[in-house]
Design a protein around this motif. Sequence first.
Motif, PDB file in Angstrom:
ATOM      1  N   GLU A  15       0.861  -1.178   0.000  1.00  0.00           N
ATOM      2  CA  GLU A  15       0.000   0.000   0.000  1.00  0.00           C
ATOM      3  C   GLU A  15       0.905   1.238   0.000  1.00  0.00           C
ATOM      4  O   GLU A  15       1.805   1.355   0.831  1.00  0.00           O
ATOM      5  N   ILE A  16       0.678   2.132  -0.950  1.00  0.00           N
ATOM      6  CA  ILE A  16       1.506   3.336  -1.064  1.00  0.00           C
ATOM      7  C   ILE A  16       0.623   4.562  -0.891  1.00  0.00           C
ATOM      8  O   ILE A  16      -0.382   4.713  -1.583  1.00  0.00           O
ATOM      9  N   LYS A  17       1.008   5.393   0.041  1.00  0.00           N
ATOM     10  CA  LYS A  17       0.267   6.635   0.267  1.00  0.00           C
ATOM     11  C   LYS A  17       0.557   7.597  -0.875  1.00  0.00           C
ATOM     12  O   LYS A  17       1.694   7.778  -1.276  1.00  0.00           O
ATOM     13  N   GLY A  18      -0.496   8.205  -1.387  1.00  0.00           N
ATOM     14  CA  GLY A  18      -0.352   9.131  -2.494  1.00  0.00           C
ATOM     15  C   GLY A  18      -0.242  10.567  -2.013  1.00  0.00           C
ATOM     16  O   GLY A  18      -0.568  10.885  -0.867  1.00  0.00           O
ATOM     17  N   LYS A  19       0.222  11.407  -2.890  1.00  0.00           N
ATOM     18  CA  LYS A  19       0.286  12.848  -2.626  1.00  0.00           C
ATOM     19  C   LYS A  19      -0.099  13.543  -3.917  1.00  0.00           C
ATOM     20  O   LYS A  19       0.482  13.273  -4.978  1.00  0.00           O
ATOM     21  N   ASP A  20      -1.086  14.425  -3.831  1.00  0.00           N
ATOM     22  CA  ASP A  20      -1.573  15.108  -5.026  1.00  0.00           C
ATOM     23  C   ASP A  20      -0.447  15.785  -5.801  1.00  0.00           C
ATOM     24  O   ASP A  20       0.398  16.466  -5.210  1.00  0.00           O
ATOM     25  N   GLY A  21      -0.443  15.557  -7.117  1.00  0.00           N
ATOM     26  CA  GLY A  21       0.506  16.207  -8.002  1.00  0.00           C
ATOM     27  C   GLY A  21       1.841  15.509  -8.155  1.00  0.00           C
ATOM     28  O   GLY A  21       2.670  15.928  -8.957  1.00  0.00           O
ATOM     29  N   TYR A  52       1.211  -1.400 -15.212  1.00  0.00           N
ATOM     30  CA  TYR A  52      -0.161  -1.632 -15.632  1.00  0.00           C
ATOM     31  C   TYR A  52      -1.054  -0.940 -14.606  1.00  0.00           C
ATOM     32  O   TYR A  52      -0.872  -1.116 -13.400  1.00  0.00           O
ATOM     33  N   VAL A  53      -1.992  -0.134 -15.073  1.00  0.00           N
ATOM     34  CA  VAL A  53      -2.828   0.687 -14.194  1.00  0.00           C
ATOM     35  C   VAL A  53      -4.274   0.202 -14.251  1.00  0.00           C
ATOM     36  O   VAL A  53      -4.850   0.060 -15.331  1.00  0.00           O
ATOM     37  N   PHE A  54      -4.840  -0.035 -13.074  1.00  0.00           N
ATOM     38  CA  PHE A  54      -6.230  -0.480 -12.940  1.00  0.00           C
ATOM     39  C   PHE A  54      -6.945   0.547 -12.065  1.00  0.00           C
ATOM     40  O   PHE A  54      -6.733   0.598 -10.850  1.00  0.00           O
ATOM     41  N   LEU A  55      -7.749   1.374 -12.698  1.00  0.00           N
ATOM     42  CA  LEU A  55      -8.401   2.490 -12.023  1.00  0.00           C
ATOM     43  C   LEU A  55      -9.647   2.054 -11.274  1.00  0.00           C
ATOM     44  O   LEU A  55     -10.362   1.151 -11.725  1.00  0.00           O
ATOM     45  N   PRO A  56      -9.941   2.716 -10.160  1.00  0.00           N
ATOM     46  CA  PRO A  56     -11.216   2.462  -9.493  1.00  0.00           C
ATOM     47  C   PRO A  56     -12.354   2.989 -10.361  1.00  0.00           C
ATOM     48  O   PRO A  56     -12.141   3.875 -11.198  1.00  0.00           O
ATOM     49  N   GLU A  57     -13.521   2.467 -10.164  1.00  0.00           N
ATOM     50  CA  GLU A  57     -14.678   2.876 -10.969  1.00  0.00           C
ATOM     51  C   GLU A  57     -14.883   4.381 -10.893  1.00  0.00           C
ATOM     52  O   GLU A  57     -14.849   4.984  -9.822  1.00  0.00           O
ATOM     53  N   GLY A  58     -15.036   4.995 -12.061  1.00  0.00           N
ATOM     54  CA  GLY A  58     -15.288   6.425 -12.151  1.00  0.00           C
ATOM     55  C   GLY A  58     -14.044   7.295 -12.192  1.00  0.00           C
ATOM     56  O   GLY A  58     -14.122   8.474 -12.504  1.00  0.00           O
ATOM     57  N   ALA A  59     -12.874   6.729 -11.874  1.00  0.00           N
ATOM     58  CA  ALA A  59     -11.640   7.515 -11.885  1.00  0.00           C
ATOM     59  C   ALA A  59     -11.117   7.653 -13.309  1.00  0.00           C
ATOM     60  O   ALA A  59     -11.333   6.782 -14.153  1.00  0.00           O
ATOM     61  N   ARG A  60     -10.439   8.750 -13.569  1.00  0.00           N
ATOM     62  CA  ARG A  60      -9.869   9.007 -14.895  1.00  0.00           C
ATOM     63  C   ARG A  60      -8.463   9.566 -14.732  1.00  0.00           C
ATOM     64  O   ARG A  60      -8.177  10.265 -13.767  1.00  0.00           O
ATOM     65  N   SER A  82      -1.244  -0.507 -20.061  1.00  0.00           N
ATOM     66  CA  SER A  82       0.137  -0.030 -19.927  1.00  0.00           C
ATOM     67  C   SER A  82       0.227   1.485 -19.874  1.00  0.00           C
ATOM     68  O   SER A  82      -0.421   2.183 -20.659  1.00  0.00           O
ATOM     69  N   ARG A  83       1.069   1.961 -18.966  1.00  0.00           N
ATOM     70  CA  ARG A  83       1.402   3.383 -18.870  1.00  0.00           C
ATOM     71  C   ARG A  83       2.815   3.502 -18.322  1.00  0.00           C
ATOM     72  O   ARG A  83       3.359   2.562 -17.743  1.00  0.00           O
ATOM     73  N   LEU A  84       3.398   4.666 -18.521  1.00  0.00           N
ATOM     74  CA  LEU A  84       4.666   4.987 -17.862  1.00  0.00           C
ATOM     75  C   LEU A  84       4.321   5.691 -16.565  1.00  0.00           C
ATOM     76  O   LEU A  84       3.599   6.693 -16.565  1.00  0.00           O
ATOM     77  N   SER A  85       4.832   5.189 -15.456  1.00  0.00           N
ATOM     78  CA  SER A  85       4.461   5.750 -14.155  1.00  0.00           C
ATOM     79  C   SER A  85       4.966   7.180 -13.978  1.00  0.00           C
ATOM     80  O   SER A  85       4.424   7.926 -13.165  1.00  0.00           O
ATOM     81  N   CYS A  86       5.944   7.587 -14.778  1.00  0.00           N
ATOM     82  CA  CYS A  86       6.443   8.961 -14.700  1.00  0.00           C
ATOM     83  C   CYS A  86       5.480   9.962 -15.322  1.00  0.00           C
ATOM     84  O   CYS A  86       5.627  11.170 -15.142  1.00  0.00           O
ATOM     85  N   GLN A  87       4.471   9.479 -16.027  1.00  0.00           N
ATOM     86  CA  GLN A  87       3.554  10.369 -16.743  1.00  0.00           C
ATOM     87  C   GLN A  87       2.183  10.486 -16.077  1.00  0.00           C
ATOM     88  O   GLN A  87       1.310  11.189 -16.569  1.00  0.00           O
ATOM     89  N   ILE A  88       2.001   9.825 -14.944  1.00  0.00           N
ATOM     90  CA  ILE A  88       0.717   9.874 -14.253  1.00  0.00           C
ATOM     91  C   ILE A  88       0.898  10.558 -12.912  1.00  0.00           C
ATOM     92  O   ILE A  88       1.641  10.079 -12.056  1.00  0.00           O
ATOM     93  N   LYS A  89       0.207  11.678 -12.735  1.00  0.00           N
ATOM     94  CA  LYS A  89       0.247  12.388 -11.463  1.00  0.00           C
ATOM     95  C   LYS A  89      -0.906  11.898 -10.589  1.00  0.00           C
ATOM     96  O   LYS A  89      -2.052  11.832 -11.034  1.00  0.00           O
ATOM     97  N   PHE A  90      -0.558  11.572  -9.377  1.00  0.00           N
ATOM     98  CA  PHE A  90      -1.554  11.079  -8.430  1.00  0.00           C
ATOM     99  C   PHE A  90      -2.440  12.217  -7.948  1.00  0.00           C
ATOM    100  O   PHE A  90      -2.000  13.353  -7.813  1.00  0.00           O
ATOM    101  N   ASP A  91      -3.707  11.898  -7.712  1.00  0.00           N
ATOM    102  CA  ASP A  91      -4.595  12.801  -6.982  1.00  0.00           C
ATOM    103  C   ASP A  91      -5.595  11.939  -6.221  1.00  0.00           C
ATOM    104  O   ASP A  91      -5.694  10.732  -6.447  1.00  0.00           O
TER     105      ASP A  91
END
Length: 109
Positions: A15-21, A52-60, A82-91
């Motif tokens: 489990e990894i805690k996220g930080k916006d941006g 590999y990214v699996f989004l929760p329902e409704g997330a974009r 598939s995505r590059l993790s360097c290109q996805i900002k967490f929110d």
Amino acid sequence: MASFTLETRSGDQKEIKGKDGVTLMKLIRRAGVEELVAQCGGSCACATCHVYVFLPEGARIEHMGPGESRMLATASHRDATSRLSCQIKFDASLDGMRVRIAPEDLNSF
């Protein structure tokens, strides 16, 4: 605090805690996961942070840009998630997301 679940290549989950941006790559590396190489340091110049990214329902997340698509075109294990993790900002809207590190790929360097 919002978080996501990371699955390593060996199947371990963390489990990894996220930080916006902050990018997924930085969050994963800060959590001490060294198997996510991120050789270019997040400048979208390799595919060593392929996940590999699996989004929760409704997330974009933002659509893949041409640079990211070009880098992933070299990846042997690319699929629809598939995505590059360097290109996805967490929110916070990504709370509960699952991310799996892609198999190591020597073409990604």
